[in-house]
Design a protein around this motif. Structure first.
Motif, mmCIF file in Angstrom:
data_model
loop_
_atom_site.group_PDB
_atom_site.id
_atom_site.type_symbol
_atom_site.label_atom_id
_atom_site.label_comp_id
_atom_site.label_asym_id
_atom_site.label_seq_id
_atom_site.Cartn_x
_atom_site.Cartn_y
_atom_site.Cartn_z
ATOM 1 N N HIS A 141 7.123 5.007 -7.169
ATOM 2 C CA HIS A 141 5.825 5.655 -6.964
ATOM 3 C C HIS A 141 4.704 4.634 -6.820
ATOM 4 C CE1 HIS A 141 8.329 8.727 -9.063
ATOM 5 N NE2 HIS A 141 7.743 9.549 -8.206
ATOM 6 N N ALA A 142 5.039 3.447 -6.364
ATOM 7 C CA ALA A 142 4.032 2.390 -6.253
ATOM 8 C C ALA A 142 2.921 2.761 -5.277
ATOM 9 C CB ALA A 142 4.704 1.084 -5.827
ATOM 10 N N ALA A 143 3.255 3.411 -4.172
ATOM 11 C CA ALA A 143 2.237 3.745 -3.173
ATOM 12 C C ALA A 143 1.169 4.672 -3.756
ATOM 13 C CB ALA A 143 2.902 4.395 -1.964
ATOM 14 N N TRP A 144 1.584 5.666 -4.536
ATOM 15 C CA TRP A 144 0.607 6.583 -5.122
ATOM 16 C C TRP A 144 -0.271 5.870 -6.138
ATOM 17 C CZ3 TRP A 144 -0.154 10.835 -2.598
ATOM 18 C CH2 TRP A 144 0.900 11.455 -1.927
ATOM 19 N N MET A 145 0.297 4.979 -6.914
ATOM 20 C CA MET A 145 -0.489 4.254 -7.923
ATOM 21 C C MET A 145 -1.490 3.302 -7.267
ATOM 22 S SD MET A 145 2.691 3.466 -10.467
ATOM 23 C CE MET A 145 1.966 3.513 -12.067
ATOM 24 N N MET A 146 -1.059 2.637 -6.188
ATOM 25 C CA MET A 146 -1.992 1.776 -5.464
ATOM 26 C C MET A 146 -3.134 2.589 -4.862
ATOM 27 S SD MET A 146 0.560 -0.834 -3.439
ATOM 28 C CE MET A 146 1.686 -1.904 -4.320
ATOM 29 N N LEU A 147 -2.778 3.715 -4.285
ATOM 30 C CA LEU A 147 -3.784 4.565 -3.649
ATOM 31 C C LEU A 147 -4.819 5.027 -4.675
ATOM 32 C CD1 LEU A 147 -2.864 7.378 -1.139
ATOM 33 C CD2 LEU A 147 -4.565 7.796 -2.898
ATOM 34 N N ALA A 148 -4.367 5.492 -5.834
ATOM 35 C CA ALA A 148 -5.294 5.999 -6.845
ATOM 36 C C ALA A 148 -6.200 4.902 -7.375
ATOM 37 C CB ALA A 148 -4.497 6.634 -7.987
ATOM 38 N N SER A 149 -5.633 3.732 -7.656
ATOM 39 C CA SER A 149 -6.445 2.651 -8.220
ATOM 40 C C SER A 149 -7.451 2.107 -7.215
ATOM 41 C CB SER A 149 -5.536 1.517 -8.706
ATOM 42 O OG SER A 149 -4.839 0.925 -7.624
ATOM 43 N N GLY A 171 -11.766 0.833 5.705
ATOM 44 C CA GLY A 171 -10.754 0.022 5.015
ATOM 45 C C GLY A 171 -9.942 0.833 4.026
ATOM 46 N N LEU A 172 -10.632 1.676 3.258
ATOM 47 C CA LEU A 172 -9.922 2.500 2.279
ATOM 48 C C LEU A 172 -9.034 3.544 2.950
ATOM 49 C CD1 LEU A 172 -12.668 3.032 -0.440
ATOM 50 C CD2 LEU A 172 -10.547 1.752 -0.687
ATOM 51 N N VAL A 173 -9.543 4.164 4.008
ATOM 52 C CA VAL A 173 -8.773 5.213 4.675
ATOM 53 C C VAL A 173 -7.545 4.635 5.378
ATOM 54 C CG1 VAL A 173 -8.816 6.896 6.558
ATOM 55 C CG2 VAL A 173 -10.708 6.799 4.934
ATOM 56 N N ILE A 174 -7.721 3.526 6.104
ATOM 57 C CA ILE A 174 -6.579 2.928 6.799
ATOM 58 C C ILE A 174 -5.558 2.401 5.795
ATOM 59 C CG2 ILE A 174 -5.862 1.105 8.377
ATOM 60 C CD1 ILE A 174 -8.569 1.368 9.744
ATOM 61 N N GLY A 175 -6.033 1.788 4.711
ATOM 62 C CA GLY A 175 -5.111 1.340 3.671
ATOM 63 C C GLY A 175 -4.344 2.489 3.048
ATOM 64 N N THR A 176 -5.036 3.618 2.853
ATOM 65 C CA THR A 176 -4.367 4.806 2.312
ATOM 66 C C THR A 176 -3.311 5.327 3.271
ATOM 67 O OG1 THR A 176 -6.345 5.412 1.061
ATOM 68 C CG2 THR A 176 -4.745 7.154 1.508
ATOM 69 N N LEU A 177 -3.627 5.344 4.567
ATOM 70 C CA LEU A 177 -2.638 5.802 5.549
ATOM 71 C C LEU A 177 -1.407 4.896 5.562
ATOM 72 C CD1 LEU A 177 -4.954 6.805 8.547
ATOM 73 C CD2 LEU A 177 -3.733 8.325 6.954
ATOM 74 N N CYS A 178 -1.613 3.585 5.424
ATOM 75 C CA CYS A 178 -0.467 2.666 5.355
ATOM 76 C C CYS A 178 0.416 2.969 4.150
ATOM 77 C CB CYS A 178 -0.962 1.216 5.288
ATOM 78 S SG CYS A 178 -1.722 0.607 6.814
ATOM 79 N N GLN A 179 -0.216 3.239 3.014
ATOM 80 C CA GLN A 179 0.561 3.536 1.811
ATOM 81 C C GLN A 179 1.277 4.871 1.920
ATOM 82 O OE1 GLN A 179 -2.731 3.117 -0.801
ATOM 83 N NE2 GLN A 179 -2.459 0.916 -1.099
ATOM 84 N N LEU A 180 0.647 5.856 2.530
ATOM 85 C CA LEU A 180 1.315 7.143 2.706
ATOM 86 C C LEU A 180 2.472 7.044 3.699
ATOM 87 C CD1 LEU A 180 -1.743 9.590 2.763
ATOM 88 C CD2 LEU A 180 -0.128 9.181 0.889
ATOM 89 N N CYS A 181 2.303 6.254 4.750
ATOM 90 C CA CYS A 181 3.391 6.076 5.719
ATOM 91 C C CYS A 181 4.576 5.354 5.092
ATOM 92 C CB CYS A 181 2.896 5.306 6.930
ATOM 93 S SG CYS A 181 1.756 6.238 7.978
ATOM 94 N N SER A 182 4.302 4.481 4.122
ATOM 95 C CA SER A 182 5.406 3.746 3.483
ATOM 96 C C SER A 182 6.337 4.666 2.709
ATOM 97 C CB SER A 182 4.848 2.670 2.551
ATOM 98 O OG SER A 182 4.248 3.256 1.403
ATOM 99 N N LEU A 183 5.844 5.850 2.323
ATOM 100 C CA LEU A 183 6.680 6.782 1.566
ATOM 101 C C LEU A 183 7.826 7.331 2.406
ATOM 102 C CD1 LEU A 183 3.859 8.780 -0.251
ATOM 103 C CD2 LEU A 183 5.353 7.042 -1.254
ATOM 104 N N ARG A 184 7.670 7.340 3.728
ATOM 105 C CA ARG A 184 8.688 7.891 4.617
ATOM 106 C C ARG A 184 9.605 6.827 5.210
ATOM 107 N NH1 ARG A 184 7.891 13.129 6.113
ATOM 108 N NH2 ARG A 184 5.959 14.106 5.433
ATOM 109 N N MET A 185 9.382 5.573 4.851
ATOM 110 C CA MET A 185 10.166 4.490 5.425
ATOM 111 C C MET A 185 11.461 4.279 4.631
ATOM 112 S SD MET A 185 8.649 3.561 8.054
ATOM 113 C CE MET A 185 7.100 4.124 8.754
ATOM 114 N N THR A 186 12.569 4.203 5.354
ATOM 115 C CA THR A 186 13.850 3.906 4.706
ATOM 116 C C THR A 186 14.120 2.407 4.662
ATOM 117 O OG1 THR A 186 14.968 4.180 6.843
ATOM 118 C CG2 THR A 186 14.835 6.107 5.403
ATOM 119 N N SER A 187 13.472 1.643 5.518
ATOM 120 C CA SER A 187 13.642 0.191 5.531
ATOM 121 C C SER A 187 12.748 -0.442 4.469
ATOM 122 C CB SER A 187 13.300 -0.368 6.916
ATOM 123 O OG SER A 187 13.255 -1.781 6.889
#
Length: 215
Positions: A141-149, A171-187
């Motif tokens: 759950h690292a992406a959610w914790m990074m996003l919240a902090s 910057g915050l919105v694009i960074g958030t989108l990167c973290q949300l997209c990482s949740l769907r990555m299998t690599s």
């Protein structure tokens, strides 16, 4: 009746010529080609592997021990952890000197959370041991914790009725989108790249927030 021509040899100096014996066919000469090419390819592979091994001789032992497939992931996350710790520490000190304590605590939470999560993932790539269940859940759950902090400093900044620039929001919105997209990555490599990029963009946004507080 034509009689078979007998084979005779003529010795001239050091040259020994045999008449009546047909030369070797091209098919007989080509039988050795696959084996020769196979040996050549094997020798080339051994040579390239040796060259790569010599190139790692200046690397630390712990880094050479990481499997090649996990090494890029470990390096990316280690770079992100150091990036968040070193400039992030300076950002915390600057916030403490020029802003209120609540915003300082929020920036400290952002820096520590991102740096610790990246360091945990880098350590996970360097060890063969199974992580305890709580640490596995934290990494998952690292992406959610990074996003919240990352959004906490901006919320505190807005609570104090301070203006927010478009660059900070982007910057915050694009960074958030990167973290949300990482949740769907299998690599793992692509997931790490998105998380590192998201952290870098959010760090720039938080730094701009602190700059607006100072001015």
């Amino acid at each position: 009746m034509a009689s078979a021509v007998p084979s005779r040899s003529v010795l001239t100096g050091s040259l020994h010529v045999t008449e009546g014996v047909p030369p070797r066919s091209s098919s007989a000469r080509s039988r050795a080609t696959p084996a020769t090419s196979g040996l050549t390819a094997a020798a080339w592979n051994r040579r390239s592997h040796a060259d790569r091994a010599r190139g790692l001789s200046h690397w630390p032992q712990w880094l050479r021990a990481i499997p090649a497939a996990k090494r890029p992931n470990a390096l990316m996350r280690l770079f992100a952890a150091l990036f968040l710790l070193l400039p992030g520490g300076a950002l915390v000190v600057s916030t403490h000197r020029h802003a209120h304590a609540v915003l300082t605590s929020a920036v400290l939470l952002f820096v520590v959370a991102h740096a610790a999560l990246h360091a945990l993932s880098a350590w996970r790539s360097t060890t063969e041991r199974t992580l305890p269940a709580p640490l596995r859940n934290v990494d998952r759950h690292a992406a959610w914790m990074m996003l919240a902090s990352a959004w906490v400093p901006l919320v505190i900044h807005r609570v104090h009725a301070q203006p927010t620039s478009t660059l900070v929001a982007a910057g915050l919105v694009i960074g958030t989108l990167c973290q949300l997209c990482s949740l769907r990555m299998t690599s793992d490599r692509l997931r790490s790249a998105l998380l590192v990029l998201g952290s870098a963009l959010q760090f720039v946004a938080v730094a701009l927030v602190i700059a607006m507080e100072v001015t």
